[in-house]
Design an enzyme around this catalytic site. Structure first.
Site, mmCIF file in Angstrom:
data_model
loop_
_atom_site.group_PDB
_atom_site.id
_atom_site.type_symbol
_atom_site.label_atom_id
_atom_site.label_comp_id
_atom_site.label_asym_id
_atom_site.label_seq_id
_atom_site.Cartn_x
_atom_site.Cartn_y
_atom_site.Cartn_z
ATOM 1 N N CYS A 56 14.716 -5.924 -3.534
ATOM 2 C CA CYS A 56 15.311 -4.949 -4.329
ATOM 3 C C CYS A 56 14.644 -3.806 -4.686
ATOM 4 C CB CYS A 56 16.088 -6.024 -5.043
ATOM 5 S SG CYS A 56 16.668 -7.267 -4.335
ATOM 6 N N ARG A 91 0.460 -0.846 -0.246
ATOM 7 C CA ARG A 91 -0.347 0.378 -0.037
ATOM 8 C C ARG A 91 1.177 1.408 0.252
ATOM 9 N NH1 ARG A 91 -3.100 1.738 3.701
ATOM 10 N NH2 ARG A 91 -5.041 2.179 1.755
#
Ligand SMILES: Cc1ncc(COP(=O)(O)O)c(C=O)c1O
Length: 428
Positions: A359, A328
């Site tokens: 990453c 979110r």
């Protein structure tokens, strides 16, 4: 109202963090991290509040499963008498595993698969909320060889609302539902098709809305169509479903950022009655579909701090989860309030950036946290029950977290953590 404050159960009298009456450290030690804790005391308070407010007005409350659906949660909701909105076969199967009565299930979706339409025709759900002409044609073809099915027409009423705004969009900003100009043609199609029965109308106008007025505007538009459909003799039912999207505060100091549910229900019921009486038609059966407002505040995510580092002026706190268990903040810049959860600290506050371990830059939140926050500490993010686990991914081949119920000082696992081996199960 049995109204809920921002999960005030969180902080115990000694300042430590408790969830459902269980110490956060005990939960993390028992189940590992990242962990989604669903406080069933908070959840039950919220369900009870909705039902006690809506039922006297004759308003049906259907939980929107897209916010979060697990078998144990579906069972919990079903036992408390909530109806359920599903939007996929996966959600239907989950509801079935929980023993949900089919007549309480509605199926949403703007591109339903053949299997989903077959589930409608097989009576695995009580009604289907149809989104477009292609769906009507496909559903009718399937239903003709089986049995008539109840449909509710999803309408794009042209009203779009979010937390701080409400606009008449003219219907251009969303892919969902029938354009107002197409509604008569859609109703005529259903009327001419014996396998389809028009049960009512539906419109959902947005998310995190804290003002009741756009819902009343939305009702006005739907009522106009409802009155026309009634006078035309096209209706086999009287459902008028006004969607979900009721706002909840994301910060403990912003209790005012909450939809006033009693005011909303009263305004909707009064307006529907007034317009129905004026037009001489039966008062519609109103329905609402809260997802977030039922489950968001029950949820707290627990993370272990993996590293703390200074880069230039910024102090980064890297935790052992991130956008994979809560996308979110990355998707919507949503705020989730962080708490130090494993100990009480009297250290002064310092602005820190909490990041996940993927990453990507993967920022979860920027907030003041105690200056002595260190590797190994437990960090909690609040109001994470809705649209986190249900949107979780395996990016970087991370495993999805475990989910537990905690309430009345007891806890139990409701979804176990994925194992790395399980990530191989679809590889061929
Ligand atoms: C049709 C419909 N109903 C209900 C909801 C639930 O919204 P919320 O979780 O914000 O209450 C949504 C959310 O997207 C929706 O699309």
């Amino acid at each position: 109202m049995a109204s809920l404050m921002y999960n005030t159960n969180i902080r115990a009298t000694d300042g430590s963090i408790q969830l459902g009456g269980c110490p956060a450290s005990e939960l993390a030690a028992s189940y590992g991290t990242p962990l989604l804790v669903l406080d069933t005391d908070v959840l039950d308070q919220q369900i009870e509040a909705f039902l006690t407010i809506a039922r006297p007005f004759g308003i049906e409350v259907a939980y929107a499963g897209k916010a979060l659906l697990l078998t144990a949660l579906a069972r919990h909701l079903s036992m408390r008498g909530l109806a359920l909105d599903c939007c996929s076969l996966g959600e239907i199967v989950t509801a079935e595993a929980a023993g949900y009565p089919p007549e309480l299930i509605s199926l949403h979706g703007c591109a339903k698969t053949t299997e989903e339409l077959q589930a409608v025709v097989a009576g695995r759900v009580g009604r289907s909320i149809v989104d477009n002409f292609d769906e009507l044609v496909r559903l009718a073809a399937l239903a003709r060889s089986e049995r008539p099915v109840a449909v509710v027409l999803r309408v794009n009423t042209g009203i779009e609302a979010h937390t701080h705004e409400c606009v008449r969009t003219g219907g251009d900003n969303t892919k969902f539902g029938f354009a107002l100009s197409d509604v008569d043609r859609a109703i005529a199609f259903i009327q001419a098709e014996p396998a389809l029965r028009l049960q009512g109308l539906h419109a959902h106008i947005g998310s995190q809305i804290i003002d009741a007025d756009p819902f009343v505007l939305n009702l006005d538009v739907l009522m106009e169509l409802y009155v026309r459909a009634h006078h035309g003799g096209f209706l086999h039912g009287h459902d008028l479903i006004l969607g979900g999207g009721f706002g909840v505060p994301m910060h403990p100091d912003e209790e005012h950022e909450r939809m006033d549910i009693p005011r909303l229900c009263q305004a909707l019921a009064q307006r529907a009655q007034q317009l129905a009486e004026q037009a001489g038609v039966p008062v519609p059966h109103l329905g609402i579909e809260p997802g977030r407002a039922i489950i968001a505040e029950a949820g707290t995510s627990l993370y272990r701090v993996s590293a703390v580092k200074q880069q230039g002026k910024r102090r980064f706190v890297i935790v052992d989860g991130g956008m994979t268990d809560n996308p979110r903040p990355a998707l919507y810049q949503s705020y989730h309030h962080p708490f130090l959860a494993s100990r009480v600290s009297s250290a002064a506050g310092q602005l820190m950036t909490v990041c996940g371990r993927t990453c990507e830059n993967d920022e979860l939140v920027q907030a003041e946290l105690p200056r002595d926050l260190a590797t190994g500490d437990l960090l909690a993010l609040g109001v994470t029950g809705a649209y986190t686990y249900s949107m979780a991914s395996n990016y970087n081949r991370f495993s999805r977290p475990a989910v537990i119920f905690a309430g009345q000082g007891e806890h139990r696992l409701v979804a176990r953590r994925e194992t790395p081996d399980e990530l191989l199960r679809y590889d061929v």
